[in-house]
Enzyme design. Sequence first.
Site, PDB file in Angstrom:
ATOM      1  N   LYS A 199     -13.082 -22.781  37.083  1.00 14.31           N
ATOM      2  CA  LYS A 199     -11.614 -22.781  37.169  1.00 14.31           C
ATOM      3  C   LYS A 199     -11.133 -24.039  37.885  1.00 14.31           C
ATOM      4  CE  LYS A 199     -10.759 -17.779  37.506  1.00 14.31           C
ATOM      5  NZ  LYS A 199      -9.967 -17.664  36.291  1.00 14.31           N
TER       6      LYS A 199
ATOM      7  N   ARG B 207     -14.527  -8.808  31.130  1.00 21.03           N
ATOM      8  CA  ARG B 207     -14.819  -7.944  29.974  1.00 21.03           C
ATOM      9  C   ARG B 207     -16.321  -7.726  29.805  1.00 21.03           C
ATOM     10  NH1 ARG B 207     -11.635 -12.123  26.295  1.00 21.03           N
ATOM     11  NH2 ARG B 207     -10.690 -12.459  28.325  1.00 21.03           N
TER      12      ARG B 207
HETATM   13  N1  BES Z   1      -9.931 -12.998  36.859  1.00 19.73           N
HETATM   14  C1  BES Z   1      -9.451 -13.776  35.786  1.00 19.73           C
HETATM   15  C2  BES Z   1      -8.042 -13.416  35.371  1.00 19.73           C
HETATM   16  C3  BES Z   1      -6.979 -13.701  36.407  1.00 19.73           C
HETATM   17  C4  BES Z   1      -6.342 -14.922  36.414  1.00 19.73           C
HETATM   18  C5  BES Z   1      -6.604 -12.742  37.291  1.00 19.73           C
HETATM   19  C6  BES Z   1      -5.359 -15.179  37.326  1.00 19.73           C
HETATM   20  C7  BES Z   1      -5.613 -13.002  38.210  1.00 19.73           C
HETATM   21  C8  BES Z   1      -4.983 -14.213  38.222  1.00 19.73           C
HETATM   22  C9  BES Z   1     -10.330 -13.612  34.557  1.00 19.73           C
HETATM   23  O1  BES Z   1     -11.670 -13.422  34.818  1.00 19.73           O
HETATM   24  C10 BES Z   1     -10.221 -14.865  33.753  1.00 19.73           C
HETATM   25  O2  BES Z   1     -10.619 -15.872  34.245  1.00 19.73           O
HETATM   26  N2  BES Z   1      -9.673 -14.759  32.553  1.00 19.73           N
HETATM   27  C11 BES Z   1      -9.508 -15.887  31.711  1.00 19.73           C
HETATM   28  C12 BES Z   1      -9.996 -15.517  30.334  1.00 19.73           C
HETATM   29  C13 BES Z   1     -10.062 -16.687  29.414  1.00 19.73           C
HETATM   30  C14 BES Z   1     -11.196 -17.593  29.813  1.00 19.73           C
HETATM   31  C15 BES Z   1     -10.275 -16.174  28.018  1.00 19.73           C
HETATM   32  C16 BES Z   1      -8.035 -16.247  31.694  1.00 19.73           C
HETATM   33  O3  BES Z   1      -7.199 -15.353  31.587  1.00 19.73           O
HETATM   34  O4  BES Z   1      -7.732 -17.422  31.826  1.00 19.73           O
HETATM   35 MN    MN Z   2     -12.695 -15.234  35.084  1.00 23.82          MN
END
Ligand code: BES
Ligand code: MN
Length: 489
Positions: A270, A344
């Site tokens: 990230k 997921r």
């Molecule tokens: N934990 C994150 C989602 C999240 C983002 C929760 C911001 C709270 C605040 C999750 O694991 C994630 O990173 N999701 C990605 C999925 C994508 C790579 C398909 C996302 O939503 O960017």
């Molecule tokens: Mn994630």
Amino acid sequence: MKVSVKNIRETNCICDALVLPFIERDSGFYKEFGTAFQKQIMKAFSKEFHGKRNELLLMPAPEVIKPGRILLIGLGKKNELSDERIRQAGGKAAVHLRDKGMKKIAVSTNLISSLKLSPLNFIEGALLSLYKFERYRKEKDNKKIESITILLKTSKKLTEELKWTETITSSVYFARDLINTPANDMTPSDLAKTAVSLRQKNLSVKILEKKDAEKLGMGAYLSVAKGSKEPPKFIVLEYKGAKGKPAEAGKPLALIGKSITFDSGGISLKPSDGMEKMKYDMAGGAAVLGVLKAASALKLPVNLIGILPATENLPGGSATKPGDVAVTISGKTVEIINTDAEGRLILADAIGYAKRFKPRAIIDIATLTGACSVALGNEAIAMMGNDRKLLDKIKKSADNTYERVWEMPLFDEYKEYLKSDIADIKNTGGKNGSLVTAAYFLYEFAEKTPWVHLDIAGTAWVEKDKPYIPKGASGIGVRLIMDLIKHLK
Ligand code: BES
Ligand code: MN
Ligand code: ZN
């Protein structure tokens, strides 16, 4: 904090501050305070106070009555009143009085009761609003409300409702604490220890270690854990409250909470801006623990399974790489396109594991997608599922608790988005529709079992104070699911 019920007149109540709720533009309710006080209120009403929603005015009490001060709080327009308005008023009033250094407060409930609303909403809002996370502060805030007295005739029903309110709000505090705790002190092992500390006669807790997960074939869950030195802990709680009930009622409700104690994204790292907040990626797990704790304390007549697949998601040397394939507990293979779509993966194995209990239904609660916040902001949980009855029940509970849900679709067409070139499914469906394709991925594992997914990415953390949710972890999910369980037949 002590909450008690006393059937005495407002004017006889010894306290630092007495809260008097008002309806907008209606100053005539508190006649028994005497004409001098009525005049004082009339003056305020024509100038600095109108009874508008969440409007506050703290003033010295008239000499002849016992309370030290009086806090006028506005409930807003009569025809717009609701449980939530009362809850918010409770939160606003409690925080204001705490910040003014009041210790013993009392609440007049005649007006609220006369409007056929429960005064306990006021208490719920007040309790929830007073939360503070001070574990890491050398100097703690010494402004604390010590007691709240509800001025009301007590009854068996009221005592029971008060116990419910106090138990649930303390579970919300418990969940908020777990979520606010930084990831270095809330590792999968810490979370497992916390779960074990909840053990009771009616609540058993078992921790599956990495080798147990390997034996069970939870390859998707383990693929996330590979990048970290912290051992994963697959936490399973069983609450048995439905003894002697008909078989159907005895079937457990399975609650699965996403428990990534820190989400760096893994190799699909990230951006560093805001990454510190990814300690809240276990908010789903915290909610599930909160629910099991409350259900066990209240001895609810249901059976529950709580599942927390806990692990960190880090980019260590042995981390899963984009393009790797994992085999899930169900046998389905997953091509991992993006290691940041880890939620997921762990949920797929948790759902597969939950099915072994032959549950009446599975509910998963997870900070699953950034797209959830994009769509709904801080205001609603995104809800998707395969069972209309369960979806409708959750919608009702969401309206009751104001932990609002908004349903999103699971169109057949989304299946296409998740087609992998080499495996049974892939873990991302691209940018468009990523809120719903994440849910669709889970649907592929829930299959025929009644199941609902709650995406709390937007609501589990609030960026600025709300009337009864201080900035930070909200603890969302506890009140919603408890209300659902209360209404389960
Ligand atoms: N934990 C994150 C989602 C999240 C983002 C929760 C911001 C709270 C605040 C999750 O694991 C994630 O990173 N999701 C990605 C999925 C994508 C790579 C398909 C996302 O939503 O960017
Ligand atoms: Mn994630
Ligand atoms: Zn995540």
